[in-house]
Write an enzyme that holds these catalytic residues in place. Structure first.
Site, short mmCIF file in Angstrom:
data_model
loop_
_atom_site.label_atom_id
_atom_site.label_comp_id
_atom_site.label_asym_id
_atom_site.label_seq_id
_atom_site.Cartn_x
_atom_site.Cartn_y
_atom_site.Cartn_z
N GLN A 103 -15.96 12.83 9.58
CA GLN A 103 -16.54 12.24 10.83
C GLN A 103 -15.39 12.15 11.94
O GLN A 103 -15.78 12.13 13.12
CB GLN A 103 -17.08 10.74 10.68
CG GLN A 103 -18.27 10.72 9.60
CD GLN A 103 -18.29 9.37 9.30
OE1 GLN A 103 -19.00 8.70 10.04
NE2 GLN A 103 -17.90 8.87 8.11
N HIS A 131 -18.50 15.38 13.90
CA HIS A 131 -18.60 14.77 15.13
C HIS A 131 -17.79 15.47 16.45
O HIS A 131 -17.55 15.14 17.50
CB HIS A 131 -18.18 13.31 15.03
CG HIS A 131 -19.23 12.35 14.51
ND1 HIS A 131 -18.88 11.23 13.72
CD2 HIS A 131 -20.57 12.74 14.11
CE1 HIS A 131 -19.97 10.89 13.45
NE2 HIS A 131 -21.08 11.84 13.24
C1 BJW Z 1 -9.72 2.08 5.36
C2 BJW Z 1 -8.28 2.09 5.64
C3 BJW Z 1 -7.21 2.76 4.91
C4 BJW Z 1 -9.56 1.05 7.23
N1 BJW Z 1 -7.78 3.20 3.85
N2 BJW Z 1 -9.86 2.71 4.28
C5 BJW Z 1 -30.86 5.93 11.07
C6 BJW Z 1 -30.97 4.70 11.36
C7 BJW Z 1 -30.57 3.88 12.38
C8 BJW Z 1 -29.99 4.82 13.67
C9 BJW Z 1 -29.75 5.96 13.33
C10 BJW Z 1 -30.32 6.67 12.13
N3 BJW Z 1 -30.04 7.85 12.39
C11 BJW Z 1 -29.35 8.39 13.76
C12 BJW Z 1 -29.15 7.00 14.16
C13 BJW Z 1 -28.87 6.65 15.54
C14 BJW Z 1 -27.30 6.79 15.41
C15 BJW Z 1 -26.81 5.78 14.48
O1 BJW Z 1 -26.38 6.14 13.26
N4 BJW Z 1 -26.55 4.31 14.72
C16 BJW Z 1 -26.32 3.56 13.78
C17 BJW Z 1 -24.77 2.78 14.27
C18 BJW Z 1 -27.18 2.36 13.47
N5 BJW Z 1 -26.68 8.21 15.14
C19 BJW Z 1 -26.51 9.01 16.28
O2 BJW Z 1 -26.82 8.53 17.25
C20 BJW Z 1 -25.99 10.26 15.79
N6 BJW Z 1 -27.01 11.33 16.33
C21 BJW Z 1 -28.13 11.55 15.89
O3 BJW Z 1 -28.53 10.98 14.90
O4 BJW Z 1 -28.94 12.45 16.77
C22 BJW Z 1 -30.20 12.42 16.40
C23 BJW Z 1 -30.77 11.30 17.21
C24 BJW Z 1 -31.02 11.39 18.71
C25 BJW Z 1 -31.51 10.42 19.49
C26 BJW Z 1 -31.81 8.92 18.74
C27 BJW Z 1 -31.67 9.12 17.40
C28 BJW Z 1 -31.23 10.10 16.71
C29 BJW Z 1 -24.83 10.56 16.40
C30 BJW Z 1 -23.66 9.81 16.15
C31 BJW Z 1 -22.19 10.26 16.60
C32 BJW Z 1 -21.22 9.22 16.35
N7 BJW Z 1 -20.13 9.26 17.23
C33 BJW Z 1 -18.97 8.55 16.97
C34 BJW Z 1 -17.90 8.57 18.21
C35 BJW Z 1 -17.30 10.18 18.16
C36 BJW Z 1 -16.55 10.45 19.39
C37 BJW Z 1 -15.36 9.68 19.69
O5 BJW Z 1 -14.62 9.40 18.62
O6 BJW Z 1 -15.47 9.15 20.66
O7 BJW Z 1 -18.41 8.75 15.86
S1 BJW Z 1 -19.04 6.74 16.92
C38 BJW Z 1 -17.97 6.59 15.65
O8 BJW Z 1 -18.60 6.20 14.39
C39 BJW Z 1 -17.31 7.93 15.46
C40 BJW Z 1 -16.92 7.80 13.97
O9 BJW Z 1 -16.83 9.17 13.42
C41 BJW Z 1 -18.42 7.17 13.38
C42 BJW Z 1 -18.11 6.49 11.87
O10 BJW Z 1 -17.09 5.59 12.02
P1 BJW Z 1 -16.32 5.56 11.00
O11 BJW Z 1 -15.32 6.64 10.71
O12 BJW Z 1 -16.72 4.96 9.56
O13 BJW Z 1 -15.03 4.56 11.29
P2 BJW Z 1 -15.28 2.82 11.00
O14 BJW Z 1 -14.22 2.35 11.91
O15 BJW Z 1 -16.50 2.54 11.52
O16 BJW Z 1 -14.97 2.51 9.69
C43 BJW Z 1 -13.54 2.57 9.23
C44 BJW Z 1 -13.56 2.17 7.80
O17 BJW Z 1 -12.34 2.59 7.26
C45 BJW Z 1 -13.89 0.67 7.40
O18 BJW Z 1 -14.73 0.71 6.23
C46 BJW Z 1 -12.34 -0.05 6.76
O19 BJW Z 1 -12.66 -0.66 5.78
C47 BJW Z 1 -11.79 1.32 6.25
N8 BJW Z 1 -10.47 1.37 6.34
N9 BJW Z 1 -8.41 1.43 7.04
C48 BJW Z 1 -9.13 3.18 3.40
N10 BJW Z 1 -6.02 2.61 5.24
#
Ligand code: BJW
Ligand code: ZN
Length: 251
Positions: A103, A131
């Protein structure tokens, strides 16, 4: 179960697996100095990511959005792959079967793959980037792509059509690239083991990728500092920093 029993069980699963897929998130890059999204001190802190990383926020106030991405690019310029990225790259370079789905937009898996491959081909360890990549721009109007440039006084514009550029990343509400998503699912469906590393597993459709491995009868190993919504589906949950756990698991 004790931590040493868990790692032994996980090592056995890795040893027995024929095809392995790894889904990674911001946590794998935390030890490289890249802030995560949702942890304390992360990128978003007082913001809700669902409100800031949207096309609407970009349309309303492109300067602020651009300044945030420009700051993130400057942070990334000082970061390098860590032992977690390197362990995954070496693992897939050595065995080939399946690969990394990320991601992350930081490009650190790609750098680790190229560096660990040395003079050899890096392909087996190059990630599927769900992403996008923050190191590239894309034209809002004609979709042309460009290498990132530092932000100047004027907002960056497309060389071919003059449209506004934006970072080539997937914002909330935007669809993921269909081919990219299909490649990720194909890897996950055909894997008998999925490693889920450093993701809060709340953003879809990325968070559903490991479910494809589970539904096909495979196992799931989670590497994270804390529990996530995927933990209860995990065959083994390893609690610790990815940069320490992955070399121990895959080395
Ligand atoms: C460690 C550590 C160490 C720390 N060792 N571990 C179904 C249900 C509800 C909603 C939706 C659904 N399907 C789609 C949606 C809507 C939405 C969504 O998912 N919303 C939810 C939040 C509810 N999804 C979307 O909009 C996606 N598009 C889509 O589905 O299109 C169709 C659609 C269209 C119109 C309407 C609805 C659907 C697109 C999602 C794009 C996400 N973009 C981002 C930004 C990217 C650009 C940028 O960087 O600026 O992507 S948001 C951000 O979150 C980024 C990341 O890739 C993503 C995930 O985050 P990640 O990587 O998990 O990071 P963290 O910080 O959350 O977690 C870190 C973890 O690491 C923690 O657990 C720590 O404990 C751990 N950790 N240090 C090991 N050393
Ligand atoms: Zn253009």
């Amino acid at each position: 179960m004790s931590a040493s029993v868990d790692i032994e069980r996980a090592r056995r699963l890795v040893g027995e697996a024929r095809r392995v897929v790894a889904l990674t998130g911001a946590g794998i890059s935390a030890e490289s100095g890249v802030p995560t999204f949702r942890d304390a001190g992360g990128l978003w802190r007082n913001y809700r990511p669902e409100e800031l990383a949207t096309p609407q926020a970009f349309a309303r106030d492109p300067r602020t959005a651009w300044e945030w991405y420009d700051w993130r690019r400057s942070v990334l310029a000082g970061c390098a792959p860590n032992p977690g990225h390197r362990a995954l790259a070496r693992f897939f370079l050595a065995r080939g079967a399946a690969g990394v789905v990320t991601q992350n937009v930081d490009g650190l898996h790609t750098r680790a793959a190229v560096e660990e491959a040395g003079n050899g081909p890096p392909e087996a360890a190059l990630p599927v980037e769900l992403h996008g990549a923050v190191g590239r721009d894309r034209c809002n109007r004609c979709e042309a792509r460009f290498p990132a440039e530092p932000l100047g006084d004027a907002l960056p514009r497309c060389d071919s059509c003059g449209g506004l550029r934006r970072p080539d990343v997937v914002l909330f509400g935007e669809s993921l690239d269909g081919d990219v998503l299909a490649r990720a699912y194909s890897l996950a469906e055909r894997a008998d083991l999925c490693l889920v590393v450093g993701t809060s597993a709340v953003v879809y459709p990325a968070a559903a990728v490991p479910l494809a491995t589970l539904e096909a009868g495979g196992s799931l190993i989670e590497v994270n500092l804390e529990d996530t919504p995927l933990t209860r589906s995990a065959t083994v949950a390893l609690r610790g920093a990815a940069g320490e756990v992955l070399p121990a698991l895959l080395g």
